[in-house]
Design an enzyme around this catalytic site. Structure first.
Site, short mmCIF file in Angstrom:
data_model
loop_
_atom_site.label_atom_id
_atom_site.label_comp_id
_atom_site.label_asym_id
_atom_site.label_seq_id
_atom_site.Cartn_x
_atom_site.Cartn_y
_atom_site.Cartn_z
N GLY A 1 0.69 -1.27 -0.18
CA GLY A 1 0.14 0.00 0.01
C GLY A 1 0.82 1.40 0.03
N GLU B 1 2.15 5.18 -1.33
CA GLU B 1 2.78 5.90 -2.67
C GLU B 1 4.16 5.32 -2.78
OE1 GLU B 1 1.05 9.58 -3.59
OE2 GLU B 1 -0.49 9.46 -1.80
N VAL B 2 4.99 6.68 -3.29
CA VAL B 2 6.36 6.50 -3.56
C VAL B 2 7.21 6.61 -2.40
CG1 VAL B 2 6.43 8.79 -4.24
CG2 VAL B 2 8.17 7.00 -5.37
N THR B 3 8.18 5.87 -2.19
CA THR B 3 9.14 5.97 -1.11
C THR B 3 10.56 5.67 -1.79
OG1 THR B 3 9.69 5.88 1.13
CG2 THR B 3 9.12 3.77 -0.11
N TYR B 4 11.47 6.03 -0.67
CA TYR B 4 13.01 5.72 -1.36
C TYR B 4 13.51 4.91 -0.30
CZ TYR B 4 17.89 7.12 -2.41
OH TYR B 4 19.30 7.14 -2.44
N LEU C 1 7.96 -1.41 7.30
CA LEU C 1 8.50 0.13 7.54
C LEU C 1 10.04 0.43 7.26
CD1 LEU C 1 10.35 0.34 10.45
CD2 LEU C 1 8.23 -0.55 11.59
N ALA C 2 10.10 1.53 7.32
CA ALA C 2 11.67 1.87 6.81
C ALA C 2 11.90 3.39 7.65
CB ALA C 2 11.80 2.47 5.34
N CYS D 1 6.30 9.56 -0.51
CA CYS D 1 4.57 9.37 0.00
C CYS D 1 3.70 10.35 -0.76
CB CYS D 1 4.70 9.37 1.40
SG CYS D 1 5.86 8.27 2.24
#
Length: 221
Positions: A77, A79-82, A160-161, A177
């Protein structure tokens, strides 16, 4: 008390870790194993969740290639993350029916585990209404991203990050995100010095086990 098998994987690429998650999730679904968690760091990687929009990657393909950043469409689930070295990534493989059968409650538990870790370093971790993850400085900067998936059989993957000491310039390649009006930070920035990654990992496992009523056991491999 049920156990939590902990795999310390070190540095591992995203797709290899994802395949390991899927294998363990099948085993958790069939009852071959109990609750399990993977702790690791990824090389520079941009991942797209199921709500990500292509325009939230602001870097060009040439810029990404020059920095050695790969892009992966994930099934989590969000959006975009790094991801990058210096970021502690945790992927719990939990049977949700043993933890309340409520995805929202589960995500709040992941957030709470990070909030407790931050408190141990004298930082106030916060939630922001309507957003997922953990923030500091009154919600001005995100320190931990969260994105999960629940299988049809009720087993969690992804997770999680927590930014311990990654190169934060990588977040400039994206709209983290999908949020453009808040910053991204790390334990190193907030504390002035990065705590040891192994120490942060141990504290995170302790927090997760306290919240989900588990006893940690290190995997043999």
């Amino acid at each position: 008390m049920r156990t939590l098998t902990v795999y310390h994987l070190g540095h591992i690429d995203y797709t290899s870790a994802w395949e390991m998650q899927r294998r363990l999730a099948r085993q958790r679904s069939s009852g071959q194993i109990g609750d399990t968690i993977l702790l690791l760091e990824h090389p520079p990687t941009i991942t797209l969740g199921n709500k990500a929009r292509p325009e939230h990657i602001v870097a060009t393909p040439a810029e990404l290639a020059a920095r050695g950043v790969v892009v992966v469409q994930s099934d989590r689930g969000g959006e975009v993350t790094y991801h990058a070295p210096g970021q502690l990534v945790a992927y719990p493989i939990f049977k949700l029916s043993q933890h309340g059968s409520d995805v929202g409650r589960y995500v709040r538990g992941l957030e709470e585990s990070v909030i407790r870790v931050l408190a141990g370093y004298g930082l106030t971790g916060e939630r922001v209404n309507g957003l997922t993850g953990v923030w500091v400085r009154g919600g001005a900067a995100k320190i931990c991203a969260i994105g999960v998936k629940l299988s049809a059989s009720g087993v969690t993957t992804h997770g999680l990050a927590l930014n311990v000491d990654p190169d934060l310039s990588g977040f400039e390649l994206i709209v983290p995100c999908g949020i453009s009006d808040r910053g991204v930070t790390s334990l190193a920035v907030e504390l002035g010095k990065a705590p040891p990654m192994a120490e942060v990992a141990d504290r995170l496992i302790a927090s997760l086990c306290a919240i989900f009523d588990l006893r940690p056991v290190n995997a043999l491999s």
